[in-house]
Design a protein around this motif. Sequence first.
Motif, short mmCIF file in Angstrom:
data_model
loop_
_atom_site.label_atom_id
_atom_site.label_comp_id
_atom_site.label_asym_id
_atom_site.label_seq_id
_atom_site.Cartn_x
_atom_site.Cartn_y
_atom_site.Cartn_z
N GLN A 42 42.75 57.53 -1.30
CA GLN A 42 44.14 57.28 -0.94
C GLN A 42 44.75 56.64 -2.17
O GLN A 42 44.10 55.86 -2.85
N VAL A 43 45.98 57.00 -2.45
CA VAL A 43 46.66 56.42 -3.61
C VAL A 43 48.07 55.99 -3.23
O VAL A 43 48.63 56.47 -2.24
N CYS A 44 48.62 55.10 -4.01
CA CYS A 44 50.03 54.69 -3.87
C CYS A 44 50.37 54.31 -2.43
O CYS A 44 51.35 54.80 -1.86
N HIS A 45 49.54 53.47 -1.85
CA HIS A 45 49.75 52.96 -0.50
C HIS A 45 49.81 54.08 0.54
O HIS A 45 50.59 54.02 1.49
N GLY A 46 48.98 55.11 0.35
CA GLY A 46 48.85 56.17 1.34
C GLY A 46 49.91 57.24 1.30
O GLY A 46 50.05 58.01 2.25
N LYS A 47 50.64 57.34 0.20
CA LYS A 47 51.70 58.34 0.10
C LYS A 47 51.12 59.74 -0.18
O LYS A 47 50.13 59.90 -0.87
N ARG A 48 51.81 60.76 0.33
CA ARG A 48 51.36 62.14 0.17
C ARG A 48 51.69 62.75 -1.19
O ARG A 48 50.84 63.42 -1.79
N PRO A 49 52.92 62.59 -1.72
CA PRO A 49 53.28 63.30 -2.96
C PRO A 49 52.30 63.12 -4.13
O PRO A 49 51.98 64.12 -4.79
N PRO A 75 37.75 70.64 -2.24
CA PRO A 75 38.78 71.58 -1.78
C PRO A 75 39.45 71.08 -0.50
O PRO A 75 38.83 70.36 0.30
N GLY A 76 40.67 71.47 -0.32
CA GLY A 76 41.42 71.08 0.87
C GLY A 76 42.70 70.36 0.49
O GLY A 76 42.85 69.84 -0.61
N LEU A 77 43.62 70.36 1.41
CA LEU A 77 44.93 69.73 1.20
C LEU A 77 44.89 68.26 1.63
O LEU A 77 44.00 67.86 2.38
N PRO A 78 45.87 67.48 1.19
CA PRO A 78 45.98 66.11 1.71
C PRO A 78 46.13 66.15 3.24
O PRO A 78 46.74 67.07 3.79
N TYR A 79 45.57 65.16 3.89
CA TYR A 79 45.66 65.10 5.35
C TYR A 79 45.96 63.67 5.78
O TYR A 79 45.68 62.71 5.07
N GLU A 80 46.57 63.57 6.96
CA GLU A 80 46.93 62.27 7.51
C GLU A 80 45.73 61.63 8.19
O GLU A 80 44.90 62.32 8.79
N PHE A 81 45.69 60.29 8.11
CA PHE A 81 44.64 59.54 8.78
C PHE A 81 45.26 58.27 9.38
O PHE A 81 45.93 57.51 8.68
N PHE A 111 49.81 52.30 11.05
CA PHE A 111 49.80 52.76 9.66
C PHE A 111 49.05 54.08 9.55
O PHE A 111 47.86 54.15 9.86
N VAL A 112 49.76 55.11 9.12
CA VAL A 112 49.16 56.43 8.90
C VAL A 112 49.26 56.73 7.41
O VAL A 112 50.36 56.70 6.83
N SER A 113 48.12 56.98 6.78
CA SER A 113 48.11 57.25 5.33
C SER A 113 47.68 58.69 5.09
O SER A 113 47.19 59.38 5.98
N TRP A 114 47.84 59.12 3.85
CA TRP A 114 47.41 60.44 3.41
C TRP A 114 46.17 60.29 2.55
O TRP A 114 46.07 59.35 1.76
#
Length: 154
Positions: free
Chosen positions: A28-35, A72-78, A84-87
């Motif tokens: 997880q990076v940048c406090h769970g951000k997706r971009p 492999p695989g895309l970012p996903y929510e957790f 708090f939901v992070s990527w």
Amino acid sequence: MPPRNWIAVASAEHARLGRDHRPLGFMQVCHGKRPPLQRIAAGDRMACYAPATVYGGTDRLQSFVSIGVVKPGLPYEFDMGNGFVSWRRDMHYAAAFETPIAPLLGAFEFIENPERWGAKFRFGLFDVSTHDMQLIARAMQADRQALGFQDLPD
């Protein structure tokens, strides 16, 4: 296209959670951000730098805590709980030892001003050269084969 190399910034506590998670590690990076995670591709290498042991800590750990390859695989929510939901991205972490950054500072290509070496880390995630990633891997005594360095010169 050759893999890119990244340094992510997180507390050691958070980086260790991702590194030690089973059956797969995660990042997880940048406090769970997706971009930021969308900039990273499968096969890219990532080293996690921890300025402190715990989030918001002042202990100045200033160490690399983990190093690995993005799966492999895309970012996903957790869902981390308490709303708090992070990527995340899945990772394969190489066997390695945590190591301080200080002995490496004079050899890094990404450091433009040695007096302000920490400035770049404020971005939370940034790319570095293969040279710099190999320096980190050597200092951490990381498994070179797991990182795809077995065919690259030291």
